[in-house]
Design an enzyme around this catalytic site. Structure first.
Site, PDB file in Angstrom:
ATOM      1  N   ASP A 134      46.634  37.264  37.270  1.00  0.00           N
ATOM      2  CA  ASP A 134      46.483  36.344  35.941  1.00  0.00           C
ATOM      3  C   ASP A 134      46.746  36.497  34.461  1.00  0.00           C
ATOM      4  O   ASP A 134      46.722  36.020  33.862  1.00  0.00           O
ATOM      5  CB  ASP A 134      45.403  35.314  36.609  1.00  0.00           C
ATOM      6  CG  ASP A 134      45.070  34.431  37.442  1.00  0.00           C
ATOM      7  OD1 ASP A 134      45.233  33.447  37.306  1.00  0.00           O
ATOM      8  OD2 ASP A 134      45.025  35.073  38.638  1.00  0.00           O
ATOM      9  N   ARG A 166      41.237  26.176  31.737  1.00  0.00           N
ATOM     10  CA  ARG A 166      41.008  27.409  32.839  1.00  0.00           C
ATOM     11  C   ARG A 166      41.423  28.247  31.669  1.00  0.00           C
ATOM     12  O   ARG A 166      42.546  28.172  30.991  1.00  0.00           O
ATOM     13  CB  ARG A 166      41.606  27.635  33.790  1.00  0.00           C
ATOM     14  CG  ARG A 166      41.291  26.418  35.495  1.00  0.00           C
ATOM     15  CD  ARG A 166      41.624  26.706  36.285  1.00  0.00           C
ATOM     16  NE  ARG A 166      40.866  27.572  37.441  1.00  0.00           N
ATOM     17  CZ  ARG A 166      40.809  28.566  38.133  1.00  0.00           C
ATOM     18  NH1 ARG A 166      42.386  28.463  38.489  1.00  0.00           N
ATOM     19  NH2 ARG A 166      40.516  29.224  38.033  1.00  0.00           N
ATOM     20  N   LYS A 209      42.720  37.802  41.034  1.00  0.00           N
ATOM     21  CA  LYS A 209      41.495  37.582  41.485  1.00  0.00           C
ATOM     22  C   LYS A 209      40.268  37.884  42.008  1.00  0.00           C
ATOM     23  O   LYS A 209      40.410  39.180  42.692  1.00  0.00           O
ATOM     24  CB  LYS A 209      42.050  36.394  43.597  1.00  0.00           C
ATOM     25  CG  LYS A 209      41.104  35.550  44.138  1.00  0.00           C
ATOM     26  CD  LYS A 209      39.825  34.284  42.972  1.00  0.00           C
ATOM     27  CE  LYS A 209      41.164  33.391  42.184  1.00  0.00           C
ATOM     28  NZ  LYS A 209      40.604  32.556  41.277  1.00  0.00           N
TER      29      LYS A 209
END
Length: 360
Positions: free
Chosen positions: A246, A92, A257
């Site tokens: 993140d 990711r 998000k």
């Protein structure tokens, strides 16, 4: 007494991850004792949350090294470790914790090999394994510190109503949580009146995971749709928004998000403090601002289907970014395990200066 929720279980060189795709209906732990299993677990989002992703990657490689045949030279083993770390980083792209873990482990191995010319492969493997295990323990203590610092951002003389987005609790970390850790800390200190959680479309981490954690911990809470946020702030008198991250870059712009940005806009309009909760490992000062962050785009079926059932018209085009960027000017403070990063008199974050002072 209920056992603590754990996204990651590690004991005796065996790693298990809670398959979060099955929550809240099923509570299933799966073996994750190879790099390939670690990569798949992260890529498929069986495990998610920036801290948990990095820890899962490190420990899956630690497990693989533990079972690896003793046929490698020190040079060969070093290359093996570096190649596996590079592969794990392709799982990711947005969460910086994974890349930082990889860089730190490479630097560790490089330094050990350069300093100790007599080191043998078994010892080198053990050094990696021990340092991967330490990540798990440190994450929990860091999260508890974030929870305490975050709870101190709010007045002592009243109970607080908090809104959060996505999942930032025990299921996104090794335990306790970041933004949800702040809510947990407020609750344990009898300072929380109520927590509100968004469903967090399209992947529904709020409805599936945060709601599960809040109910599990008996925290007074309510689930809302993402589109209800502005009206909630107007009608319910929210005292603060706490979200995870993140990646936080040098100027304070934050990737989190998808949907976080619009929460920050609504919070600014309603004069609601907006806090980002993130460990230092989520801060990336190699990037100056949010435009430099690579945003992961997810498959279209996550938006058009729920539990395999199509809910959107066939043939419709889909844009499905997994994250958005919240500008620093909309963020009140960044809560870390070292304290809260404030804004200066010009209304800007000086993250590099904060880190230099705290990490001396």
């Amino acid at each position: 007494m209920k056992p603590n929720l754990e996204a990651i279980k590690y004991k005796n060189n065996k790693l298990e991850i809670l398959n979060q795709l099955l929550l809240p209906d099923s509570f299933v732990y799966e073996d994750c004792i190879s790099v390939e299993q670690g990569w798949q677990s992260i890529h498929q989002m069986k495990v998610r949350g920036a801290p948990a992703i990095a820890i899962t990657a490190a420990l899956s490689l630690a497990c693989e090294l533990y079972h690896l045949e003793d046929k490698y030279s020190v040079t060969g083993l070093k290359k093996y470790i570096f190649d596996k770390l590079d592969y794990l980083c392709t799982s990711r792209p947005t969460a910086v914790n994974l890349f930082k873990m990889s860089d730190q482990m490479k630097s560790l191995i490089e330094n050990v090999v350069n300093k100790d010319k007599e080191i043998d492969p078994k010892k080198l493997k053990q050094i990696f394994i021990e340092n991967a295990e330490n990540l798990l323990e440190k994450d929990i203590s860091d999260n508890k510190a974030i929870g305490q610092f975050g709870s101190e951002c709010f007045p002592l003389n009243k109970k607080i109503k908090i809104l959060t987005h996505c999942n930032t609790g025990s299921l996104a970390t090794s335990g306790y949580g970041t933004a949800l850790g702040i809510i947990r800390s407020l609750h344990s200190n009898n300072k929380l009146e109520h927590a509100y959680a968004t469903e967090t479309r399209p992947y529904n981490q709020g409805a599936r995971l945060t709601a599960f954690e809040l109910v599990y911990e008996n925290i007074p809470s309510t689930l809302i749709t993402d589109s209800m946020v502005s009206f909630l702030m107007k009608e319910k008198g929210i005292d603060g928004v706490v979200v995870g991250a993140d990646r936080v870059v040098a100027n304070g712009d934050t990737a989190n998000k998808i949907g976080t940005y619009q929460l920050a806009i609504a919070a600014a309009y309603h004069n609601v403090p907006f806090y980002v909760a993130a460990p230092i490992t989520s801060i990336d000062c190699t990037k100056n601002n949010g435009s430099e962050i690579h945003i992961e785009e997810r498959p279209k079926h996550e938006l058009t289907h729920i539990n395999g059932i199509q809910i959107a018209a066939k043939g419709i085009d889909v844009w499905n970014p997994s994250f958005d960027i919240t500008p620093a000017k909309l963020i009140t403070g960044i809560v870390t395990e070292l304290g809260v990063i404030p804004k200066n008199l010009d209304g800007e974050f000086n993250i590099k200066e904060f880190l230099l002072k705290k990490q001396k």
